[in-house]
Write an enzyme that holds these catalytic residues in place. Structure first.
Site, PDB file in Angstrom:
ATOM      1  N   ASN A 429      61.477   5.321  36.499  1.00  0.00           N
ATOM      2  CA  ASN A 429      60.837   4.266  37.277  1.00  0.00           C
ATOM      3  C   ASN A 429      60.652   4.731  38.719  1.00  0.00           C
ATOM      4  O   ASN A 429      61.642   4.958  39.438  1.00  0.00           O
ATOM      5  CB  ASN A 429      61.692   2.999  37.267  1.00  0.00           C
ATOM      6  N   GLU A 430      59.416   4.931  39.111  1.00  0.00           N
ATOM      7  CA  GLU A 430      59.004   5.170  40.502  1.00  0.00           C
ATOM      8  C   GLU A 430      59.561   6.436  41.133  1.00  0.00           C
ATOM      9  O   GLU A 430      59.514   6.581  42.364  1.00  0.00           O
ATOM     10  CB  GLU A 430      59.330   3.939  41.378  1.00  0.00           C
ATOM     11  N   ASP A 431      60.027   7.378  40.343  1.00  0.00           N
ATOM     12  CA  ASP A 431      60.503   8.630  40.931  1.00  0.00           C
ATOM     13  C   ASP A 431      59.351   9.495  41.430  1.00  0.00           C
ATOM     14  O   ASP A 431      59.510  10.248  42.400  1.00  0.00           O
ATOM     15  CB  ASP A 431      61.349   9.409  39.916  1.00  0.00           C
ATOM     16  N   SER A 484      56.881   5.790  35.255  1.00  0.00           N
ATOM     17  CA  SER A 484      56.170   4.555  35.530  1.00  0.00           C
ATOM     18  C   SER A 484      56.364   4.224  37.004  1.00  0.00           C
ATOM     19  O   SER A 484      57.494   3.944  37.425  1.00  0.00           O
ATOM     20  CB  SER A 484      56.694   3.411  34.658  1.00  0.00           C
ATOM     21  N   HIS A 504      51.962   0.492  39.498  1.00  0.00           N
ATOM     22  CA  HIS A 504      52.801  -0.547  40.073  1.00  0.00           C
ATOM     23  C   HIS A 504      52.049  -1.082  41.295  1.00  0.00           C
ATOM     24  O   HIS A 504      51.988  -0.420  42.321  1.00  0.00           O
ATOM     25  CB  HIS A 504      54.166   0.005  40.490  1.00  0.00           C
TER      26      HIS A 504
END
Length: 846
Positions: A429-431, A484, A504
């Protein structure tokens, strides 16, 4: 030889702070699974950290080492049997001793452990296990110092968290507290066996015409006994496989199978949730040593990524059927996860089905969820987007860390690979956002994984090499996506690309703080996060605000229970832009909730329309639940109280939904100068797999008088396209000659209203809301709702044990709506309600 015997070690435990050696330091543990905070609360050693500002007073717990102990039950081990201690989850840095002798050291919360204690167990004496749980907080800081060359970067919590395989939200997030847990957080068992079925799964393919499924059933066997495995695969009473196979030298037994006209698994609303029962029995002579059963579904998942006029598509196809994935993101529904009962899990997931949500996304900063979560998703037909457990950071990739990650990924995918509900795995997530924010080295054209490890973004190796390899090896029928959000790299700002991959979209609330009315213009091919905060209901606030003097919107306690950076400015911005300000707590609650409901409606309504040409493949709002009582982006709070947004989303995701919308004109950048004309459009979205004949009604109703300002438009025998969107009409509003009015649209099938929508002039703060004359009348368990003028945001009280079939309603004159109530007794106090313009804390009662 005897069958496997498993004793679940639930009771009889005690615990203490390790460095407190007093004789009376040991305290009872009510039950395992547990976490240390739960046991400290039960023994009245700490206050409830969810109340007031108690979080601060219990921070010390996470800096200590804690010891759990238990005397094992007596076991008679015979005939060469094995005696094994099985730990389904140890949180996190665990040192396990049996009778003072070390038998296990574990440092990954997500890796189950099994220890053969046959030789250590003393049959004639008491056998005691002790588990020391070191402070993950302190150890993480040590690991950070041991690797000074790594760039420990990210957001949320302290960055030392990146080096420890523990639920990342325990370090605190922008919606949750800093509560560093430890303890035996999942089941502990004492097993005795000569042989056991360690794993059971199917590997299969669905034919192109979906008329057959062919594959292999596998069983992995452990122990020295058991020469064959009897397989059985059935659907209800229909047996489709009944065959035995010998256990090979590698411990595997396998049989091939073929199912003619298989009953396939579909997400709810698209078909049946057919589940086969797969059983494997380990046989030795005439004895059955162990039996394992799993329910599984047969289905084909495709992640469709075709080049098109917009860029590249991103949507899911299940058994040949395209699915618009409207749903929500999932975080743990309690910071102390052992407290979530099976019943509570079902209530949460049933909310999704009742709210027309078809997909949930298990977020990478949480946990690999409990078995009941996946079982229930299988049963209810909820698709799962499953992140690997990495979130918002530049993770290290030193050898020991990589080994732990690979072990974790392997064991978890083997645990979950029989679940048909899991339809995609994403690496993090968002790395990749962290990579772009800090300009970490990333050359999309560099295809050498070993070189990636030498860059300052070494976790690329995890997301683009290690995890896809494990996914292919262990769960090859589930698509893999590196992160993501992710947009296939190769672009300067790839994670914000609207033409490819998932997105996102945080430029509403965060980022550029766009108006929520433009969500449809700023979405991407799959919007896997977006959201707007809202206060929870008053009853929830009264639970965590323990000092009545703090019951006002800007109080210290209420702010403390909102972890989002800059939430004061952001909440105020979206209220001031759109509504007349109310400063009392009840009125302020309603405004934040109404803003959230409007925002989510605009997002889903617009993006679902874009499903018509497959521009938008899905939208998952942030977030469904809360992990503690607070203000957050959740649309249902910690106590399962639904915010108005829940109902607004349910309506726009219904199988048939009508949408009507004026074009957006930004009043903030035109000095509030109104345009002379405004265009509008009306359309219908459908997830049905067949065309529908319908009637469309559009009325133009004065906000100040309730009269119709011009003639109703009625279209009959309109063909609504299947599984897409149908544009119905467009028009122009004359803002000079026509007074402010709503566009009230209804969709009728066979003469019955199946969907409504109402478009209002924006912003609401300019509109007259006076004497709407709303009427709510009881008729048995139904509320009949009517009004003389248009009503905005009618919200009913959310009371424990009482359910309303709809809320967050817009009401048009001459269009009575009926809401069903269940759980409200004749002797109970009537439900209260409020709506926009009803006044500060204004409440009606039904």
């Amino acid at each position: 030889m005897k069958q496997l015997s498993a004793q679940v070690l639930t009771t009889g435990w005690s615990f203490r702070q390790t460095d407190v050696q007093d004789a009376d330091a040991w305290m009872p543990v009510a039950k395992v699974p547990t976490m240390v905070h739960l046991d400290l609360m039960a023994n009245k050693k700490i206050p409830d950290p969810f109340l007031g500002m108690n979080e601060l007073t219990v921070e010390w717990v996470g800096e200590k080492t804690w010891t759990y102990r238990k005397t094992l039950p007596k076991v008679d081990v015979k005939d060469g049997a094995s005696l094994v201690l099985a730990f389904d989850g140890l949180d996190t840095l665990a040192h396990v001793k049996l009778n003072g002798e070390t038998i296990l050291k574990s440092d990954n919360m997500f890796v189950p452990q099994r220890v053969d204690i046959t030789k250590n167990y003393k049959s004639s004496e008491d056998n005691t296990i002790e588990i020391d749980f070191d402070s993950a907080l302190l150890r993480a800081r040590e690991i950070e110092k041991e690797h000074p060359d790594h760039r420990w970067l990210g957001s949320n919590g302290e960055m030392a968290r990146l080096g420890v395989r523990k639920a990342q939200f325990h370090w605190g997030w922008d919606w949750g507290p800093v509560l560093m847990t430890c303890g035996p957080w999942r089941e502990v068992r004492l097993e005795t066996y000569n042989g056991r079925v360690a794993d059971l799964w199917l590997d299969y393919e669905i034919s192109k015409d979906f008329n057959s499924a062919t594959g292999t059933a596998f069983a992995n066997v452990e122990g020295g006994a058991g020469h064959s495995v009897a397989f059985n695969l059935r659907l209800g009473s229909d047996v489709v496989l009944q065959e035995s196979a010998k256990v090979g030298d590698d411990g595997l037994a396998k049989v091939e199978f073929r199912v003619h006209k298989p009953a396939l698994w579909y997400p709810h609303g698209y078909g049946e949730q057919s589940l086969y029962e797969l059983t494997a029995s380990l046989v030795h002579g005439e004895s059955v040593l162990d039996t394992k059963t799993k329910k599984t579904g047969l289905r084909k998942v495709e992640l469709v990524q075709d080049k098109d006029k917009h860029g590249k598509s991103f949507y899911f196809r299940i058994n040949g059927v395209d699915v618009f994935c409207g749903g929500s993101d999932w975080i743990p529904a309690d910071h102390f996860t052992p407290r979530i009962s099976n019943h509570r899990y079902r209530k949460w997931l049933q909310l999704m089905v009742d709210g027309n949500q078809v997909m949930t996304r298990i977020w990478g900063g949480g946990i690999w969820e409990e078995d009941v979560f996946y079982d229930t998703c299988d049963e209810l037909g909820i698709m799962i987007w499953h992140d690997y457990m990495f979130a918002c950071g530049n993770y290290p990739a030193f050898p020991k860390f990589l080994e732990s990650v690979k072990e974790e990924a392997t064991v978890q995918l083997r645990r979950l690979r029989h679940h048909p509900s899991i339809t995609i795995y994403a690496g993090n997530n968002e790395d990749y956002q962290i990579q772009e924010r800090y300009n970490l080295e990333y050359d999309y054209k560099d295809t050498d994984p070993q070189h990636w490890l030498k860059t300052d973004f070494p976790a690329r190796y995890i997301y683009e090499k290690l995890l896809p390899d494990v996914t292919m090896a262990e769960s090859s029928n589930v698509p893999y996506w590196p992160g993501s959000p992710w947009s296939e790299g190769g672009r300067k700002i790839s994670v914000y690309d609207q033409t490819v991959g998932d997105l996102h979209q945080w430029n509403v609330w965060h980022g550029t703080q766009e108006k929520y009315q433009v969500y449809d213009q700023i979405g991407g091919r799959f919007n896997s996060e977006f959201g707007l905060e809202a206060f929870p209901h008053m009853e929830t606030i009264e639970h965590f605000v323990t000092d009545s003097k703090e019951l006002y919107p800007q109080s210290h306690t209420i702010d403390f229970h909102n972890k989002a950076n800059g939430h004061e400015r952001r909440n105020a911005l979206y209220i001031i832009e759109n509504f007349r300000l109310e400063t009392g707590l009840k009125g302020y609650i309603h405004l934040t909730q109404l803003a959230q409901a409007e925002a989510m409606m605009y997002a889903y309504r617009g993006w679902r329309r874009q499903w018509g040409d497959r521009f938008c493949g899905g939208a998952l709002l942030w977030q469904l639940p809360d992990s503690w009582p607070c203000t957050s982006w959740a649309i249902v709070d910690y106590f399962l109280r639904k915010k108005p947004a829940y109902y607004s989303v349910a309506r726009v995701l219904a199988p048939l939904a009508i949408g009507v919308q004026r074009e957006h004109q930004d009043w903030s950048v035109t000095h509030a100068r109104p345009s002379k004309t405004t265009k509008y459009q009306l359309w219908v979205s459908s997830s049905l797999q067949k065309k529908v004949q319908a009637s469309i009604e559009l009325r133009f109703i004065s906000i100040s008088s309730g009269a119709e300002v011009k003639s109703t438009i009625l279209k009959q025998d309109v063909e609504i396209a299947s599984n897409g969107a149908t544009d119905i009409m467009s028009g122009v509003i004359n803002n000079v000659e026509e007074e402010p009015h709503v566009l009230a649209a209804r969709l009728l099938v066979d003469g019955k209203v199946v969907a409504r929508d109402m478009d209002w002039p924006q912003p609401y703060k300019y509109l007259p809301f006076e004497k709407q004359d709303l009427q709510v009348a009881f008729h048995g368990h139904k509320m009949h709702i009517s009004s003389k003028k248009p009503v905005k945001g009618l919200v009913f009280e959310e009371r424990e044990g009482v359910l309303v079939s709809d809320s967050s309603l817009d009401v048009a004159p001459g269009d009575e709506q009926i809401v069903t109530i269940s759980g409200l007794l004749a002797s109970d106090k009537p439900l209260s309600w409020t709506y926009l313009g009803h006044g500060e804390g204004g409440k009606g009662q039904a």
